[in-house]
Design a protein around this motif. Structure first.
Motif, PDB file in Angstrom:
ATOM      1  N   PRO A  62      39.720  42.254  42.199  1.00 39.58           N
ATOM      2  CA  PRO A  62      40.946  43.054  42.279  1.00 39.58           C
ATOM      3  C   PRO A  62      42.124  42.284  41.690  1.00 39.58           C
ATOM      4  O   PRO A  62      42.236  41.074  41.875  1.00 39.58           O
ATOM      5  CB  PRO A  62      41.129  43.286  43.783  1.00 39.58           C
ATOM      6  CG  PRO A  62      40.344  42.209  44.446  1.00 39.58           C
ATOM      7  CD  PRO A  62      39.259  41.802  43.506  1.00 39.58           C
ATOM      8  N   VAL A  63      42.982  43.004  40.963  1.00 40.32           N
ATOM      9  CA  VAL A  63      44.143  42.358  40.355  1.00 40.32           C
ATOM     10  C   VAL A  63      45.464  42.918  40.863  1.00 40.32           C
ATOM     11  O   VAL A  63      46.497  42.285  40.692  1.00 40.32           O
ATOM     12  CB  VAL A  63      44.109  42.427  38.815  1.00 40.32           C
ATOM     13  CG1 VAL A  63      43.004  41.540  38.277  1.00 40.32           C
ATOM     14  CG2 VAL A  63      43.963  43.843  38.321  1.00 40.32           C
ATOM     15  N   CYS A  64      45.438  44.097  41.479  1.00 35.33           N
ATOM     16  CA  CYS A  64      46.659  44.618  42.092  1.00 35.33           C
ATOM     17  C   CYS A  64      46.311  45.728  43.076  1.00 35.33           C
ATOM     18  O   CYS A  64      45.263  46.354  42.992  1.00 35.33           O
ATOM     19  CB  CYS A  64      47.665  45.111  41.056  1.00 35.33           C
ATOM     20  SG  CYS A  64      47.166  46.569  40.144  1.00 35.33           S
ATOM     21  N   ALA A  83      53.763  44.282  52.683  1.00 37.35           N
ATOM     22  CA  ALA A  83      52.344  43.908  52.658  1.00 37.35           C
ATOM     23  C   ALA A  83      51.770  44.093  51.257  1.00 37.35           C
ATOM     24  O   ALA A  83      51.039  43.224  50.760  1.00 37.35           O
ATOM     25  CB  ALA A  83      51.562  44.733  53.680  1.00 37.35           C
ATOM     26  N   VAL A  84      52.087  45.204  50.616  1.00 37.11           N
ATOM     27  CA  VAL A  84      51.621  45.452  49.244  1.00 37.11           C
ATOM     28  C   VAL A  84      52.151  44.364  48.317  1.00 37.11           C
ATOM     29  O   VAL A  84      51.411  43.802  47.506  1.00 37.11           O
ATOM     30  CB  VAL A  84      52.048  46.860  48.757  1.00 37.11           C
ATOM     31  CG1 VAL A  84      51.842  47.015  47.261  1.00 37.11           C
ATOM     32  CG2 VAL A  84      51.290  47.936  49.525  1.00 37.11           C
ATOM     33  N   GLU A  85      53.424  44.047  48.434  1.00 36.27           N
ATOM     34  CA  GLU A  85      54.028  43.009  47.604  1.00 36.27           C
ATOM     35  C   GLU A  85      53.357  41.658  47.835  1.00 36.27           C
ATOM     36  O   GLU A  85      53.039  40.935  46.882  1.00 36.27           O
ATOM     37  CB  GLU A  85      55.527  42.911  47.895  1.00 36.27           C
ATOM     38  CG  GLU A  85      56.257  41.902  47.055  1.00 36.27           C
ATOM     39  CD  GLU A  85      56.383  42.302  45.594  1.00 36.27           C
ATOM     40  OE1 GLU A  85      56.641  41.417  44.764  1.00 36.27           O
ATOM     41  OE2 GLU A  85      56.234  43.493  45.277  1.00 36.27           O
ATOM     42  N   ALA A  86      53.126  41.296  49.076  1.00 39.30           N
ATOM     43  CA  ALA A  86      52.508  40.006  49.404  1.00 39.30           C
ATOM     44  C   ALA A  86      51.089  39.909  48.845  1.00 39.30           C
ATOM     45  O   ALA A  86      50.709  38.896  48.261  1.00 39.30           O
ATOM     46  CB  ALA A  86      52.516  39.779  50.918  1.00 39.30           C
ATOM     47  N   VAL A  87      50.299  40.958  49.031  1.00 39.44           N
ATOM     48  CA  VAL A  87      48.921  40.935  48.525  1.00 39.44           C
ATOM     49  C   VAL A  87      48.934  40.860  46.999  1.00 39.44           C
ATOM     50  O   VAL A  87      48.160  40.107  46.397  1.00 39.44           O
ATOM     51  CB  VAL A  87      48.123  42.153  49.033  1.00 39.44           C
ATOM     52  CG1 VAL A  87      46.775  42.266  48.324  1.00 39.44           C
ATOM     53  CG2 VAL A  87      47.914  42.058  50.542  1.00 39.44           C
ATOM     54  N   ASN A  88      49.830  41.591  46.348  1.00 39.15           N
ATOM     55  CA  ASN A  88      49.914  41.523  44.884  1.00 39.15           C
ATOM     56  C   ASN A  88      50.312  40.129  44.420  1.00 39.15           C
ATOM     57  O   ASN A  88      49.791  39.622  43.420  1.00 39.15           O
ATOM     58  CB  ASN A  88      50.885  42.569  44.334  1.00 39.15           C
ATOM     59  CG  ASN A  88      50.238  43.927  44.251  1.00 39.15           C
ATOM     60  OD1 ASN A  88      49.063  44.049  43.922  1.00 39.15           O
ATOM     61  ND2 ASN A  88      50.994  44.961  44.546  1.00 39.15           N
ATOM     62  N   LEU A  89      51.219  39.482  45.126  1.00 35.28           N
ATOM     63  CA  LEU A  89      51.605  38.119  44.762  1.00 35.28           C
ATOM     64  C   LEU A  89      50.422  37.160  44.878  1.00 35.28           C
ATOM     65  O   LEU A  89      50.200  36.317  44.010  1.00 35.28           O
ATOM     66  CB  LEU A  89      52.762  37.641  45.634  1.00 35.28           C
ATOM     67  CG  LEU A  89      54.131  38.245  45.314  1.00 35.28           C
ATOM     68  CD1 LEU A  89      55.137  37.883  46.401  1.00 35.28           C
ATOM     69  CD2 LEU A  89      54.613  37.791  43.959  1.00 35.28           C
ATOM     70  N   LEU A  91      47.211  37.921  44.690  1.00 36.86           N
ATOM     71  CA  LEU A  91      46.260  38.213  43.620  1.00 36.86           C
ATOM     72  C   LEU A  91      46.742  37.639  42.294  1.00 36.86           C
ATOM     73  O   LEU A  91      45.961  37.092  41.511  1.00 36.86           O
ATOM     74  CB  LEU A  91      46.024  39.722  43.510  1.00 36.86           C
ATOM     75  CG  LEU A  91      45.311  40.365  44.704  1.00 36.86           C
ATOM     76  CD1 LEU A  91      45.259  41.875  44.541  1.00 36.86           C
ATOM     77  CD2 LEU A  91      43.919  39.785  44.897  1.00 36.86           C
ATOM     78  N   ARG A  92      48.029  37.740  42.029  1.00 35.95           N
ATOM     79  CA  ARG A  92      48.598  37.181  40.790  1.00 35.95           C
ATOM     80  C   ARG A  92      48.497  35.648  40.796  1.00 35.95           C
ATOM     81  O   ARG A  92      48.134  35.045  39.789  1.00 35.95           O
ATOM     82  CB  ARG A  92      50.058  37.621  40.663  1.00 35.95           C
ATOM     83  CG  ARG A  92      50.741  37.113  39.441  1.00 35.95           C
ATOM     84  CD  ARG A  92      50.317  37.886  38.212  1.00 35.95           C
ATOM     85  NE  ARG A  92      51.091  37.399  37.081  1.00 35.95           N
ATOM     86  CZ  ARG A  92      50.545  36.900  35.986  1.00 35.95           C
ATOM     87  NH1 ARG A  92      49.249  36.882  35.840  1.00 35.95           N
ATOM     88  NH2 ARG A  92      51.292  36.443  35.014  1.00 35.95           N
ATOM     89  N   LEU A  93      48.797  35.035  41.937  1.00 33.92           N
ATOM     90  CA  LEU A  93      48.695  33.575  42.035  1.00 33.92           C
ATOM     91  C   LEU A  93      47.270  33.094  41.782  1.00 33.92           C
ATOM     92  O   LEU A  93      47.052  32.076  41.132  1.00 33.92           O
ATOM     93  CB  LEU A  93      49.173  33.094  43.403  1.00 33.92           C
ATOM     94  CG  LEU A  93      50.680  33.086  43.609  1.00 33.92           C
ATOM     95  CD1 LEU A  93      51.008  32.821  45.076  1.00 33.92           C
ATOM     96  CD2 LEU A  93      51.336  32.046  42.719  1.00 33.92           C
ATOM     97  N   ARG A  94      46.299  33.821  42.307  1.00 33.07           N
ATOM     98  CA  ARG A  94      44.903  33.448  42.081  1.00 33.07           C
ATOM     99  C   ARG A  94      44.572  33.440  40.588  1.00 33.07           C
ATOM    100  O   ARG A  94      43.781  32.637  40.126  1.00 33.07           O
ATOM    101  CB  ARG A  94      43.967  34.444  42.754  1.00 33.07           C
ATOM    102  CG  ARG A  94      43.853  34.297  44.223  1.00 33.07           C
ATOM    103  CD  ARG A  94      42.966  35.424  44.653  1.00 33.07           C
ATOM    104  NE  ARG A  94      42.426  35.283  45.967  1.00 33.07           N
ATOM    105  CZ  ARG A  94      41.609  36.169  46.496  1.00 33.07           C
ATOM    106  NH1 ARG A  94      41.250  37.229  45.797  1.00 33.07           N
ATOM    107  NH2 ARG A  94      41.148  36.012  47.712  1.00 33.07           N
ATOM    108  N   THR A  95      45.169  34.366  39.858  1.00 33.41           N
ATOM    109  CA  THR A  95      44.900  34.482  38.431  1.00 33.41           C
ATOM    110  C   THR A  95      45.519  33.328  37.645  1.00 33.41           C
ATOM    111  O   THR A  95      44.890  32.774  36.752  1.00 33.41           O
ATOM    112  CB  THR A  95      45.440  35.827  37.893  1.00 33.41           C
ATOM    113  OG1 THR A  95      44.796  36.884  38.603  1.00 33.41           O
ATOM    114  CG2 THR A  95      45.178  35.982  36.410  1.00 33.41           C
TER     115      THR A  95
END
Length: 123
Positions: A62-64, A83-89, A91-95
């Motif tokens: 998953p990327v976003c 929560a959506v913002e935190a999870v997206n951050l 996922l982006r950091l993992r990338t």
């Protein structure tokens, strides 16, 4: 949730066996897919995180995430938007993390530990 690439038949089969609340839609160019969950949880964040983990368990990346289909974010409670913002951050950091020099120093900002100072003492 958006995932990288189009899921293989094996990944889809594993996902459908694992989750009874999922719908998968392929992107027009075949570069990604959207996975929708109809999940309940005591806390919205738990539903998001469990969806991410289910995708990862079957080999999807998953990327976003977006939370829901309502295009009006003002209808979403502030805690859900956060929560959506935190999870997206995350996922982006993992990338990007593998490409960041001295990632430990950056990670220390999340944990509150001073990795730079600790490294200076050790060196």
């Amino acid at each position: 949730m958006r995932v990288v690439g189009v899921p293989s038949l094996a990944e889809l089969t594993a996902l459908f066996r694992r989750c009874d609340d999922v719908v998968v839609e392929h992107g027009a160019q075949g570069c990604c897919a959207t996975v929708r969950f109809d999940r309940t949880a005591a806390v919205f964040t738990d539903a998001l995180v469990s969806g991410v983990r289910d995708l990862e368990e079957v080999g999807l990346r998953p990327v976003c995430v977006s939370g829901d289909d309502d295009p009006r974010p003002s209808w979403r409670p502030a805690s859900e938007a956060l929560a959506v913002e935190a999870v997206n951050l995350v996922l982006r950091l993992r990338t990007i993390a593998p490409r960041v020099e001295r990632w430990g120093a950056v990670r220390s900002l999340l944990t509150g530990r001073d990795a730079v100072r600790t490294a200076r003492r050790a060196g």
